[in-house]
Design a protein around this motif. Structure first.
Motif, mmCIF file in Angstrom:
data_model
loop_
_atom_site.group_PDB
_atom_site.id
_atom_site.type_symbol
_atom_site.label_atom_id
_atom_site.label_comp_id
_atom_site.label_asym_id
_atom_site.label_seq_id
_atom_site.Cartn_x
_atom_site.Cartn_y
_atom_site.Cartn_z
ATOM 1 N N TRP A 72 0.816 -1.215 0.000
ATOM 2 C CA TRP A 72 0.000 0.000 0.000
ATOM 3 C C TRP A 72 0.849 1.264 0.000
ATOM 4 O O TRP A 72 0.431 2.303 -0.540
ATOM 5 C CB TRP A 72 -0.969 -0.015 1.177
ATOM 6 N N THR A 73 2.042 1.178 0.554
ATOM 7 C CA THR A 73 2.965 2.316 0.488
ATOM 8 C C THR A 73 3.267 2.657 -0.968
ATOM 9 O O THR A 73 3.239 3.832 -1.373
ATOM 10 C CB THR A 73 4.268 1.992 1.241
ATOM 11 N N GLU A 74 3.520 1.616 -1.764
ATOM 12 C CA GLU A 74 3.838 1.816 -3.185
ATOM 13 C C GLU A 74 2.590 2.150 -4.000
ATOM 14 O O GLU A 74 2.607 3.066 -4.828
ATOM 15 C CB GLU A 74 4.497 0.541 -3.733
ATOM 16 N N LYS A 75 1.509 1.425 -3.729
ATOM 17 C CA LYS A 75 0.287 1.574 -4.523
ATOM 18 C C LYS A 75 -0.328 2.968 -4.364
ATOM 19 O O LYS A 75 -0.791 3.571 -5.333
ATOM 20 C CB LYS A 75 -0.732 0.515 -4.089
ATOM 21 N N LEU A 76 -0.332 3.467 -3.145
ATOM 22 C CA LEU A 76 -0.972 4.752 -2.866
ATOM 23 C C LEU A 76 0.019 5.906 -2.735
ATOM 24 O O LEU A 76 -0.382 7.062 -2.587
ATOM 25 C CB LEU A 76 -1.799 4.647 -1.576
ATOM 26 N N GLU A 77 1.318 5.558 -2.768
ATOM 27 C CA GLU A 77 2.384 6.555 -2.610
ATOM 28 C C GLU A 77 2.186 7.343 -1.316
ATOM 29 O O GLU A 77 2.212 8.581 -1.298
ATOM 30 C CB GLU A 77 2.439 7.490 -3.833
ATOM 31 N N LEU A 78 1.996 6.560 -0.238
ATOM 32 C CA LEU A 78 1.805 7.135 1.092
ATOM 33 C C LEU A 78 2.797 6.504 2.066
ATOM 34 O O LEU A 78 3.153 5.334 1.919
ATOM 35 C CB LEU A 78 0.383 6.870 1.599
ATOM 36 N N PRO A 79 3.224 7.246 3.092
ATOM 37 C CA PRO A 79 4.142 6.707 4.102
ATOM 38 C C PRO A 79 3.373 5.906 5.157
ATOM 39 O O PRO A 79 3.208 6.348 6.302
ATOM 40 C CB PRO A 79 4.788 7.964 4.694
ATOM 41 N N ILE A 80 2.906 4.727 4.782
ATOM 42 C CA ILE A 80 1.993 3.968 5.639
ATOM 43 C C ILE A 80 2.605 3.667 7.010
ATOM 44 O O ILE A 80 1.928 3.796 8.040
ATOM 45 C CB ILE A 80 1.563 2.659 4.948
ATOM 46 N N ARG A 81 3.881 3.296 7.055
ATOM 47 C CA ARG A 81 4.517 3.018 8.357
ATOM 48 C C ARG A 81 4.434 4.225 9.284
ATOM 49 O O ARG A 81 4.043 4.109 10.445
ATOM 50 C CB ARG A 81 5.985 2.626 8.164
ATOM 51 N N GLN A 82 4.831 5.378 8.771
ATOM 52 C CA GLN A 82 4.818 6.589 9.594
ATOM 53 C C GLN A 82 3.395 6.978 9.977
ATOM 54 O O GLN A 82 3.138 7.435 11.106
ATOM 55 C CB GLN A 82 5.488 7.749 8.833
ATOM 56 N N MET A 83 2.458 6.762 9.083
ATOM 57 C CA MET A 83 1.062 7.067 9.365
ATOM 58 C C MET A 83 0.536 6.188 10.504
ATOM 59 O O MET A 83 -0.249 6.632 11.338
ATOM 60 C CB MET A 83 0.217 6.886 8.105
ATOM 61 N N LYS A 84 0.965 4.945 10.516
ATOM 62 C CA LYS A 84 0.547 4.052 11.611
ATOM 63 C C LYS A 84 1.186 4.486 12.926
ATOM 64 O O LYS A 84 0.536 4.440 13.980
ATOM 65 C CB LYS A 84 0.904 2.596 11.275
ATOM 66 N N GLN A 85 2.419 4.913 12.860
ATOM 67 C CA GLN A 85 3.063 5.453 14.065
ATOM 68 C C GLN A 85 2.294 6.678 14.577
ATOM 69 O O GLN A 85 2.114 6.859 15.789
ATOM 70 C CB GLN A 85 4.508 5.844 13.761
ATOM 71 N N ASN A 86 1.855 7.516 13.664
ATOM 72 C CA ASN A 86 1.148 8.744 14.031
ATOM 73 C C ASN A 86 -0.174 8.461 14.746
ATOM 74 O O ASN A 86 -0.668 9.310 15.499
ATOM 75 C CB ASN A 86 0.856 9.596 12.788
ATOM 76 N N THR A 87 -0.756 7.304 14.485
ATOM 77 C CA THR A 87 -2.057 6.961 15.069
ATOM 78 C C THR A 87 -1.950 5.843 16.106
ATOM 79 O O THR A 87 -2.968 5.302 16.541
ATOM 80 C CB THR A 87 -3.041 6.539 13.959
ATOM 81 N N ALA A 88 -0.732 5.523 16.533
ATOM 82 C CA ALA A 88 -0.516 4.395 17.440
ATOM 83 C C ALA A 88 -1.205 4.563 18.795
ATOM 84 O O ALA A 88 -1.447 3.580 19.502
ATOM 85 C CB ALA A 88 0.983 4.146 17.642
ATOM 86 N N HIS A 89 -1.540 5.807 19.154
ATOM 87 C CA HIS A 89 -2.234 6.029 20.430
ATOM 88 C C HIS A 89 -3.616 5.372 20.445
ATOM 89 O O HIS A 89 -4.202 5.168 21.505
ATOM 90 C CB HIS A 89 -2.374 7.532 20.700
ATOM 91 N N LEU A 90 -4.128 4.999 19.277
ATOM 92 C CA LEU A 90 -5.442 4.339 19.191
ATOM 93 C C LEU A 90 -5.355 2.824 19.379
ATOM 94 O O LEU A 90 -6.390 2.161 19.461
ATOM 95 C CB LEU A 90 -6.089 4.640 17.830
ATOM 96 N N ILE A 91 -4.149 2.285 19.443
ATOM 97 C CA ILE A 91 -3.972 0.834 19.595
ATOM 98 C C ILE A 91 -4.263 0.438 21.039
ATOM 99 O O ILE A 91 -3.660 0.968 21.964
ATOM 100 C CB ILE A 91 -2.535 0.414 19.207
ATOM 101 N N ASN A 92 -5.174 -0.487 21.212
ATOM 102 C CA ASN A 92 -5.538 -0.952 22.547
ATOM 103 C C ASN A 92 -5.907 -2.428 22.530
ATOM 104 O O ASN A 92 -6.343 -2.957 21.499
ATOM 105 C CB ASN A 92 -6.745 -0.163 23.088
ATOM 106 N N LEU A 93 -5.756 -3.069 23.689
ATOM 107 C CA LEU A 93 -6.235 -4.430 23.851
ATOM 108 C C LEU A 93 -7.759 -4.445 23.848
ATOM 109 O O LEU A 93 -8.396 -3.481 24.255
ATOM 110 C CB LEU A 93 -5.752 -5.015 25.182
ATOM 111 N N ARG A 94 -8.329 -5.561 23.407
ATOM 112 C CA ARG A 94 -9.743 -5.780 23.670
ATOM 113 C C ARG A 94 -9.909 -6.074 25.162
ATOM 114 O O ARG A 94 -8.969 -6.518 25.827
ATOM 115 C CB ARG A 94 -10.281 -6.963 22.859
#
Length: 224
Positions: A72-94
Motif C-alpha cells: 500500500w505504500t507503493e500503490k498509494l504513494e503514502l508513508p503507511i509506516r509513519q502514518m501508523k506510528q502517528n495513530t498508534a495512540h489508538l492501539i488498545n487491547l480488547r
C-alpha cells in the motif's frame, strides 16, 4: 455458550486484530485517517478519495497484498509506516485480553499468535501492548507469503510449528479465516462477536460467538 473441553486442547491459536486487539484502530486507520491523508496529499475531496480507495481495498480482500504495508505504500504513494506510528495512540487491547492470556499461561496452554498483519504493523502494535510475554510463538502470514484465508498458510504453519490441529483452539474475527481453519482441521473454533469496541456486534454465522475472552477460560484449571 458451550464450555470448551480444555482437557482436549493443548494449543491456542490467536488472531491479533479484532481478537486480542481492538479493531477500532484498524477501522479508523483504513476507513478514515488514510483516505483523508490521501485526499489532503493529492488535493482532492474526501469523497473522491473514498471513491478511489474503497473499491481498490475491496479488490484485494483475502489476498496477502491487502495486509501488506509495503504494497500500500507503493500503490498509494503514502508513508503507511509513519502514518501508523502517528495513530498508534489508538492501539488498545480488547477487554480482558491480558487476563485471558494470563489464564492460558497459568494453565500451561501453548499460545501462538497467527496474524495477517505485516511485520511492520505487528512491531508497532506489540510495542504498544506488550503481548510477547504471554505468547510462545508469533507468526505473521507474510512470513509464508499466504494469508490465513489460504490453505497454504496452514500447511506452512504445520511445517514450521509443532502442533496438533485436532487438539487446537483457534479464535478469530474473520469468517473466511475461520472457515479456512475449519477446512484444515482445527479442532475448536470461536468467532469474536464484537471485534471493534465502538462498532456493532457481527453475525458469527455457523461459529460459536465469543464476546468476552475471559468467559472462555472461566473453567480452565491452573497448573500453577
Amino acid at each position: 455458550m458451550p464450555q470448551l473441553p480444555w482437557d482436549k486442547i493443548d494449543t491456542v491459536l490467536l488472531d491479533m486484530d479484532g481478537t486480542l486487539l481492538d479493531l477500532h484502530f484498524d477501522n479508523v486507520f483504513w476507513l478514515d485517517y488514510m483516505p483523508q491523508y490521501y485526499a489532503d496529499k493529492n488535493g482532492i475531496s474526501r469523497a473522491a478519495a473514498d471513491a478511489y480507495i474503497r473499491p481498490l481495498l475491496a479488490s484485494y480482500t483475502g489476498q496477502i497484498q491487502w495486509y501488506c504495508v509495503d504494497f500500500w505504500t507503493e500503490k498509494l504513494e503514502l508513508p503507511i509506516r509513519q502514518m501508523k506510528q502517528n495513530t498508534a495512540h489508538l492501539i488498545n487491547l480488547r477487554a480482558n485480553s491480558d487476563q485471558f492470556l494470563q489464564a492460558l499461561q497459568k494453565a500451561g496452554k501453548r499460545c501462538i499468535l497467527i496474524t495477517n498483519a505485516h511485520r511492520a504493523s505487528l512491531d508497532i502494535k506489540l510495542k504498544k501492548v506488550h503481548l510477547e510475554p504471554f505468547l510462545d510463538v508469533i507468526i505473521s502470514s507474510h512470513d509464508y507469503g499466504y494469508p490465513k484465508e489460504d490453505q497454504r498458510f496452514w500447511e506452512c504453519l504445520s511445517q514450521a510449528v509443532d502442533f496438533q490441529p485436532e487438539r487446537s483452539l483457534f479464535i478469530d474475527d474473520s469468517l473466511p479465516v475461520l472457515r479456512s481453519a475449519q477446512r484444515y482441521g482445527i479442532g475448536y473454533l470461536r468467532a469474536v462477536l464484537q471485534p471493534d469496541s465502538q462498532g456493532p456486534e457481527k453475525d458469527c454465522a455457523e461459529f460459536t460467538p465469543s464476546m468476552d475472552l475471559n468467559d472462555l477460560v472461566s473453567d480452565l484449571p491452573s497448573t500453577h
